[in-house]
Design an enzyme around this catalytic site. Structure first.
Site, PDB file in Angstrom:
ATOM      1  N   LYS A  11       0.848  -1.193   0.000  1.00 47.01           N
ATOM      2  CA  LYS A  11       0.000   0.000   0.000  1.00 47.01           C
ATOM      3  C   LYS A  11       0.883   1.242   0.000  1.00 47.01           C
ATOM      4  CE  LYS A  11       0.778   1.612   4.327  1.00 47.01           C
ATOM      5  NZ  LYS A  11       1.400   2.936   4.608  1.00 47.01           N
ATOM      6  N   ASP A 137      -2.576  -1.815  10.597  1.00 46.67           N
ATOM      7  CA  ASP A 137      -2.708  -1.822   9.139  1.00 46.67           C
ATOM      8  C   ASP A 137      -3.294  -3.121   8.586  1.00 46.67           C
ATOM      9  OD1 ASP A 137      -1.836   0.736   8.630  1.00 46.67           O
ATOM     10  OD2 ASP A 137       0.228   0.168   8.177  1.00 46.67           O
TER      11      ASP A 137
END
Length: 291
Positions: A11, A137
């Site tokens: 990401k 996350d």
């Protein structure tokens, strides 16, 4: 099914804002998260031996409980009372300790894969609740795509897919401690906060140029002070025709967004033969949520 292979996607943070600090030391954030098509590959095979065995292509990575993939396996075994062990091959391509959630994504893919292998029938939401025990996350790395992340990173609002473009990733060979960056972040009236709501609007309108103009990361104020080469890379990528360039997460990785394929490829080839070549990638945004 007795073996499964999965892709664990990296990401970037299109925008990262820190709102404040909680009494427990965690920080409240608002971030726009975006999955990209750079990935690690994870292969999981159950074994009759109850041990968790991890093999990886990077000699410096731990393969014991200090590896988040191991921790994810242990959490899954304990939660669902599974006696089998696992043999896991982890092929790393995402830069390590780079602000790209490589470890969190590996853990997310591991939970997803084990859920499939053992048919524990956990929904995505169930896996996300399990994943947050491994790291803030991990729930996003299970959700993937484009999302607004709030709280300590675990409160997620899916967004429409961001307007696609060419994304050049460059990681300089320096190490950055996320803990150090957050501890040294000073928030005051002079802090330049990202326009998160404006970016959400640009994404909803599919306005790539507006979105690119709003990329911003408050953590740059700490990391770049200690690693000025990050700023030099950003400026150089802009000179190569990038719409904008930004540090991802706590760094040190820099990403640049291009709307022109030839310009992106030219910059990629120049960096690939330079000192950052081993950690330079040209990729695109990832939209699908299928592993």
């Amino acid at each position: 099914m007795d073996i499964i292979s999965l892709k664990a996607y990296a990401k970037i943070n299109l925008a990262l804002d820190v709102i404040g600090k909680r009494p427990n030391g965690y920080h409240d954030v608002r971030m726009i998260m975006q999955t990209i098509k750079l990935y690690d590959k994870i292969t999981i095979k159950p074994t009759t031996n109850p041990d968790i065995t991890i093999k990886t292509n990077l000699h410096f990575l731990p393969t014991n409980e200090n590896n988040i993939v191991y921790t994810a396996c242990k959490l899954f075994k304990d939660t669902f009372q599974i006696s089998d062990g696992f043999y896991i091959n982890l092929e790393k391509r995402i830069p390590v300790a780079a602000g790209m959630a490589g470890g969190s994504s590996d853990a997310a893919a591991t939970l997803f894969g084990l859920n499939e292998l053992f048919q524990t029938n956990q929904s995505l939401e169930d896996l996300m609740k399990l994943g947050v025990k491994l790291g803030a996350d991990v729930p996003y790395c299970l959700l993937r795509g484009t999302a607004l992340s709030e709280g300590i990173g675990e409160v997620l609002t899916p967004l429409p897919p961001a307007p696609n473009c060419y994304c050049l990733i460059v990681k300089p060979p320096v190490s950055v401690s996320t803990k150090f960056v957050y501890e040294n972040l000073k928030l005051d009236e002079n802090t330049k906060h990202p326009n998160i709501d404006g970016m959400v609007e640009a994404i909803e309108k599919q306005d790539l140029h507006q979105m690119s103009s709003l990329v911003s990361n408050v953590l740059e104020s700490v990391t770049i002070k200690h690693h000025p080469e990050i700023e030099r890379i950003k400026m150089d990528l802009l000179s190569h025709g990038a719409l904008n360039a930004l540090m991802s997460g706590s760094g040190p990785t820099v990403f640049a967004l291009f709307d022109n394929q030839k310009a992106a490829e030219r910059a990629f080839y120049e960096y690939k033969v330079g000192p950052y070549g081993k950690q330079t990638f040209l990729t695109r945004f990832f939209e699908s949520k299928n592993v």
